[in-house]
Scaffold this active site. Structure first.
Site, PDB file in Angstrom:
ATOM      1  N   ASP A 129      26.133 -50.915  61.135  1.00  0.00           N
ATOM      2  CA  ASP A 129      25.168 -50.318  60.596  1.00  0.00           C
ATOM      3  C   ASP A 129      24.389 -52.471  59.761  1.00  0.00           C
ATOM      4  O   ASP A 129      24.161 -53.012  60.837  1.00  0.00           O
ATOM      5  CB  ASP A 129      25.833 -50.605  59.072  1.00  0.00           C
ATOM      6  CG  ASP A 129      25.563 -49.529  58.195  1.00  0.00           C
ATOM      7  OD1 ASP A 129      23.955 -49.782  58.035  1.00  0.00           O
ATOM      8  OD2 ASP A 129      26.048 -48.956  58.493  1.00  0.00           O
ATOM      9  N   HIS A 148      19.590 -47.476  59.171  1.00  0.00           N
ATOM     10  CA  HIS A 148      20.848 -48.949  59.515  1.00  0.00           C
ATOM     11  C   HIS A 148      21.412 -49.751  60.815  1.00  0.00           C
ATOM     12  O   HIS A 148      22.277 -50.138  60.750  1.00  0.00           O
ATOM     13  CB  HIS A 148      22.413 -47.762  59.690  1.00  0.00           C
ATOM     14  CG  HIS A 148      22.538 -46.897  58.164  1.00  0.00           C
ATOM     15  ND1 HIS A 148      22.171 -47.993  56.530  1.00  0.00           N
ATOM     16  CD2 HIS A 148      22.358 -45.958  57.375  1.00  0.00           C
ATOM     17  CE1 HIS A 148      22.283 -47.205  55.635  1.00  0.00           C
ATOM     18  NE2 HIS A 148      22.472 -46.461  55.992  1.00  0.00           N
ATOM     19  N   GLU A 165      20.234 -41.280  56.333  1.00  0.00           N
ATOM     20  CA  GLU A 165      19.345 -42.871  55.718  1.00  0.00           C
ATOM     21  C   GLU A 165      18.020 -43.569  56.666  1.00  0.00           C
ATOM     22  O   GLU A 165      18.199 -44.458  56.947  1.00  0.00           O
ATOM     23  CB  GLU A 165      20.077 -43.726  54.927  1.00  0.00           C
ATOM     24  CG  GLU A 165      20.659 -42.875  54.327  1.00  0.00           C
ATOM     25  CD  GLU A 165      21.454 -44.135  53.013  1.00  0.00           C
ATOM     26  OE1 GLU A 165      22.026 -43.076  52.425  1.00  0.00           O
ATOM     27  OE2 GLU A 165      22.369 -44.670  53.685  1.00  0.00           O
TER      28      GLU A 165
HETATM   29  C1  ACM Z   1      26.175 -41.765  54.061  1.00  0.00           C
HETATM   30  O1  ACM Z   1      26.857 -42.248  53.275  1.00  0.00           O
HETATM   31  N1  ACM Z   1      25.243 -42.639  54.286  1.00  0.00           N
HETATM   32  C2  ACM Z   1      26.201 -40.885  55.374  1.00  0.00           C
END
Ligand code: ACM
Length: 626
Positions: free
Chosen positions: A198, A272, A348
């Site tokens: 991440d 991410h 995201e």
């Molecule tokens: C997430 O909670 N961004 C998958």
């Protein structure tokens, strides 16, 4: 006549006493539990046996678990007549499937049977939970070591019973990961989703891309709330972090396999990805050097699901070098993990830098794509081809539906259940893990440190993973997710996991028909006692009052409720500390105007049991209408 009645009474009383001494409090709740008369007591003359070599692992693990607290030094032997006997069915019992078992405990001993070793492992877990709580001790303890006679037939409702641990936002050392997996396996979870990469750290060694861990696994040391931490200073050493070597990963995979747990690795792309870009900035659109993020305010969230990344954290989908990079990463990931699934994230992903990038614009033209969002579909399809070439199946967060993805892809529904419903209607396999029921990073009550939202154990328990109108065959099962922005230690990871993890163990294993919150509560409380002895942390927020407010006729109205039944709720609005002599809540209360502060405390049987909850008028006002 009198004597006979007395005899019957004695028998009934005797049974009640036996039951009262040792109620059966298993988590997850088995399919069928038939209590029998009598008890079995484990002594040092007990024997542990297994009928064939494939059953030995369960017998060995049983001995190991029993010997530490009892000090009996039991040693399993091949054979069929032991007092604790593990047998594999010669002819499979179709009802039990791969993971089911039967457990038959009488005064003579205990027999566990299953079709496969996984079932024996789960039968063993149920037997451990039938024993007194002292069995959880890691050092010699005193107890009767008696279990009630019982016949259990048990098998799971869903094949996918998962928990996700985010090891990027905080790094959890190898032994912590093992301990967490062991705890999950005891609750009959069979899938460990390992969120390995991440913005805040890359945690898996990739030998062909050494900078991913040399650079990407380390960030500057920071304190304070995630999303508000101070930016790295120029030249500041990146001293916080860590990663798993490929040998560490092999060791953890083997440890998990021994506990019937499959590991799903996640490499979260194309968003991410700041830790990867800290190592290889040339893979972004702007190619600007970045640092591994220590939890700064680099993103802005607008409350309706839209957001902006002030620092680029996405891979560039128009650059062939990105796919060469991903091929190297997934080649090594695929070789390490035996599981058919690789999770590729997809959540995201901010497209703002793509929209500005000439390479992305040219690619859109070439593909005849009008919306930059659709580039994610292109990217995910490229990733899926890479995985397929390595014999792996793609799994991603529900955003992967947005740009179009092949029907073979499996979808993890996290933004509520709607992504899961849509995916199932399109014929995708689905794993349900909605924020609304399954996000273990959310606070459990009003006393917890604040984070994105609140999720109470009772709400998790109420989760039904198969939505109305969806063909159940597409719902592989469900999962709970533990994001660790605010979770720096295993001890706190446990606090956030339990008791919600127990509630979800029931949701994903037990028959829908056996679900009953009032009956779950005593089981949960029995597990609090067991967790104390096992030194596993858990939250007691279930004892805290649930505070709700609403506006009625222009007046702020207070409603109090308890999550656990039969608590007394006392409160004050006069700046005094509430106790059992304060106002007892019985019905909604109209609150007076002015700068009041509400204080609430719960009692059970005359003793305080919940935390003191303190809420200002502002806080009360804010939750009105929620
Ligand atoms: C997430 O909670 N961004 C998958």
């Amino acid at each position: 006549m009198k004597i006979r009645i007395a005899g019957v009474l004695l028998l009934l009383t005797g049974m009640t006493v036996a039951n009262a001494q040792q109620p059966i409090n298993l988590i997850p709740q088995p399919v069928d539990v038939q209590p029998q008369r009598g008890t079995f007591t484990l002594t040092k003359t007990a024997t542990i046996g297994y009928d064939q070599p494939k059953a030995q692992a369960a017998a060995d693990m049983m001995a190991q678990k029993l010997n530490a607290p009892t000090g009996f030094g039991l040693r399993p032997k091949a054979g069929t007549k032991a007092s604790i006997q593990f047998d594999l069915n010669e002819t499979p019992n179709p009802k039990l499937g791969k993971e089911g078992y039967t457990l038959d405990a009488s005064s003579k001993g205990v027999t566990i049977t299953a079709n496969e070793p996984a079932g024996l492992f789960y039968g063993m877990q149920s037997l451990l939970q039938l024993l007194p709580k002292e069995i959880e001790s890691k050092t010699p303890a005193q107890s009767s070591w008696t279990i009630p006679a019982v016949r259990i037939t048990d098998y799971p409702r869903f094949g996918w019973r998962g928990i996700m641990l985010d090891v990027s936002r905080h790094f959890f050392p190898k032994d912590d990961v093992k301990r967490y997996i062991d705890e999950l396996a005891r609750l009959k979870f069979n899938t460990f989703h390992w969120h390995l990469t991440d913005d805040q750290g890359w945690r898996i060694e990739i030998k062909s891309l050494p900078k991913l861990t040399e650079v990407g696994a380390w960030r500057v040391q920071r304190a304070g709330h995630f999303g508000n931490r101070l930016d790295p200073k120029p030249g500041e050493a990146a001293s916080y972090g860590g990663f798993y070597t490929q040998n560490d990963i092999k060791e953890i995979i083997k440890y998990a396999q021994d506990r019937n747990v499959t590991i799903v690795p996640e490499i979260d792309v194309p968003g991410h990805s700041m830790a990867a870009l800290a190592a290889y900035p040339e893979l972004s659109c702007t190619k600007t050097p970045v640092s591994v993020d220590p939890g700064t305010a680099f993103s802005e969230w607008y409350g309706n699901g839209t957001f902006k990344m002030l620092v680029e954290n996405t891979l560039n989908p128009s650059d062939e070098k990105v796919y060469e990079f991903l091929d190297k990463v997934f080649t090594e990931v695929a070789a390490l993990f035996p599981n058919q699934y690789i999770h590729v994230g997809g959540d995201e992903c901010y497209k703002g830098y793509w929209a500005q990038d000439p390479g992305c614009q040219a690619l859109m033209k070439q593909l005849n794509i009008r919306h930059v969002e659709d580039l994610q579909g292109y990217f995910m399809n490229r990733v899926e081809k890479i995985l397929k070439a390595k014999g792996k199946k793609l799994l991603g967060w529900d955003e992967i539906l947005e740009g179009g993805i092949s029907p073979e892809a499996t979808v993890m529904s996290w933004r509520g259940i709607k992504g899961g419903i849509e995916a199932a209607h399109l014929g995708h396999d689905v794993v349900m893990t909605p924020t609304t029921f399954a996000y273990l990073d959310y606070q459990q009550g009003d006393n917890d440190p604040p984070i994105y939202a609140t999720l109470r154990t009772k709400k998790s328990y109420s989760f039904e993973p198969v939505p109305d109108g969806v063909d159940a065959k597409y719902i592989l099962g469900g999962q709970a997710n533990l994001w660790t922005e605010q979770i720096p230690t295993l001890r706190y990871a446990e606090y956030m996991t339990y008791p919600r993890g127990w509630a979800l163990a029931d949701v994903y294993w037990s028959p829908k028909e056996t679900k009953n919150w009032d009956k779950f509560v005593p089981r949960m409380e029995a597990h609090f006692d067991r967790a104390d002895i096992a030194q596993v942390n858990y939250s007691r927020a279930v004892y805290d009052a649930i505070v709700r407010t609403s506006m009625k006729n222009g007046k702020l109205t207070l409603t109090l409720e308890s999550e656990v039944p039969n608590l007394d709720i006392y409160y004050s609005i006069d700046d005094t500390m509430p106790d059992a002599f304060s106002t007892k809540y019985s019905q909604p209360v109209e609150l007076p105007d002015g700068p009041i502060t509400l204080r609430v405390i719960t009692y059970r049987a005359g003793k305080p049991i919940g935390h003191l909850i303190v809420l200002s008028r502002d806080a009360l006002q804010k939750r009105a209408g929620r």
